[in-house]
Write an enzyme that holds these catalytic residues in place. Sequence first.
Site, short mmCIF file in Angstrom:
data_model
loop_
_atom_site.label_atom_id
_atom_site.label_comp_id
_atom_site.label_asym_id
_atom_site.label_seq_id
_atom_site.Cartn_x
_atom_site.Cartn_y
_atom_site.Cartn_z
CG HIS A 1 -2.02 0.97 1.19
ND1 HIS A 1 -3.13 0.81 0.40
CD2 HIS A 1 -2.18 2.15 1.83
CE1 HIS A 1 -3.94 1.85 0.57
NE2 HIS A 1 -3.39 2.67 1.43
CG HIS B 1 -10.53 4.10 1.65
ND1 HIS B 1 -11.19 4.27 2.84
CD2 HIS B 1 -9.22 4.28 1.96
CE1 HIS B 1 -10.33 4.56 3.81
NE2 HIS B 1 -9.13 4.58 3.28
#
Length: 735
Positions: free
Chosen positions: A44, A90
């Site tokens: 990430h 997200h």
Amino acid sequence: MENIEEILKAHKLTMEDYEHIKKILGREPNLVEIGIFSAMWSEHCSYKSSKKYLKGFPTEAPWVIQGPGENAGVIDIGDGMAAVFKMESHNHPSFIEPYQGAATGVGGILRDVFTMGARPVANLNALRFGDVKREDEVGAHQRYLVRGVVAGIGGYGNCVGVPTIGGEVSFDECYNGNILVNAFSLGICKKDEIFYGRAEGVGNPVIYVGSKTGRDGLGGAVMSSDSFTEETKKLRPTVQVGDPFTEKLLLEACLELFKTDYVVGIQDMGAAGLTSSSFEMAGRAGSGMKMYLDKVPMREEGMTPYELMLSESQERMLICAKKGTEEKVLEIFRKWDLDAEIIGEVTDTGVMELYWHGEKVAEVPVAPVSEEAPELDRPTKRPEYLAYIKETSIDTVPHVEDQEAFEKLLGSLEVVNKAWVYEQYDSMVQTNTVKHPGTLDASVIRVKENGKAIAMSSKCNPRYCYIDPKGGAAAAVMAAGRNVAMSGARPLAITDCLNYGNPENPEVMWQFAQGTEGIKEACRALNTPVVSGNVSLYNETNGVSVYPTPTIAMVGLNDDANKVVPSYFQETNDVVYIIGDTEKEFGGSLYLKELFGKVAGELPKIDYEKELRLWNFVIEANNRGLLKAAKDVGVGGIAIALAKMAALGNKGFLGNFCFEDSREIFSETFSRALVEIDPKNMHALEELANEIGIHATPLGTVGGNRFQLCDIDMEMEKLKDIYFNTFKREIERDL
């Protein structure tokens, strides 16, 4: 350290990583340091699997002010003004906790924009859900996710006062185990007043501002770098909780601060919280930092240095200010009723030193954690399914009557009107939105400072990307640009959100590599550089990955906000033309999917020259005052594009043209558009088409209370009922 193997496993680190960390530090790390490396080396934060493929993106053009590497991309929109924009995912948080996951996705992307000095003026979102039509628990859960995500986006964006003006919503069973929530935000600022995420100048204070730090979101970056299993529901504590009212205060306080000369650099605390913001700011500047963690404002008692460094509590920023201005900076944020504390200072050591009540609790070199984080060269392998997927074509499936096919495609959740979604969003706040969502192919915002308009659109067809990962990604760039051009604007640059499955699977990594090649090729050919973006991997549950979904958001500029082109019928007796050539191309089409359940075939041909000619034609026709409306021909082909124009314009259509094989009205050949013109302008339009070198063919006229095309004949009342009411009926049927 005892139980090192268990600790490493909990932090998604390998023994090889551990040996590397020991080499960097020259000793064994403590728990705080392991937490830092785990977060910063996560997929990430570090992009370790994807970085090598992103390096070749075209990122420069005369209008690009800031490309990838900062919080958001920046382009010049003339008259001393700039547009700042970015898209982020997200996905994992929204699947676990749909409302807060989606809400904090909006909050995070807003901070990426206003940390650059821009006031956010528009949001988009691209949402992918699973099969909501199923009658079982899976279908019910997907409908719950749709309702939660949409409510979360609306709840946050509406409270902050930034309009959500468009986006896309699509459905496929490949998203049953992993939904995708991609959020885009665009802001406007003066081009000589842009701020960057750098911490430099020895002795300059490092200031924490915003909300207090709690334990929410702990481990979020690491969670977003892993695939899902049946245990996923236990991960709810790793989802952050948002407070849009605090975000609004933070936004206004930052914009007030930017009017001063106190700021050296500023960074939002996003994934990995204080860890990522501090290491990124120091890493970009090649500096070091000392931070005193006991000074961090805390929401909960008994918090540890480990928790403070890795918490992903929302609505927080880190500022590097000029020495001597700190009290003035604190005063601004406290005036807005926000926490603000000096928690450290910049050093020239290149090392991050963390203290807790006077005791040093971590000492980590900045560069190996941030700018020089490890890169992986994962194996790739062409997926086996591609060997036989092209065997299916329109000629290998049974014949279906056009009327039946039309009704089925018109009622597809991919096609029907999404008013149920965008009516939950405030699309008109700030009063810059040119037209309501759904009435243009792109979403358009007026720039009050110079009378221009910024057009934006997000696009991706995952079916195309499944049957041809490279071509599908290129097609997404083309489609996003086409939408922008249909509104009358010139496409200028993209941001992207590259959603793929598990990179440890060589077939997924091959899809990713091919997707990035497609984006590179298309952006070069169309002269629309990549200025920002995001990669989301591990979109997989129980070994099943989502289709490759490289969402592309294109931004363009129209020199006159009064010359924006709508996408629906305007006036009875007007003539409708198809611009561009139609071939019998059904690979990855809605026709094959809805009628036969197949995602197969050969992708429609890509021709960048044709695409550019189409853009130039529509933009020039609009400049010459010839266009009443323009619509991209996308999924479902000419028939569905015309039906949308008819439904939204509340006017029928009488076709006087058909193909030899009438099924071609459902073909998805690229680089085509429908335009509506006054009959008196037919000659001028055809002359322009000849001038540009593109075909313009009249299809029929606007008017009446029926929709008639080839063998299709439907009352407009029925067409409108299917188009406007299907989505709500489907999504609310559990309520």
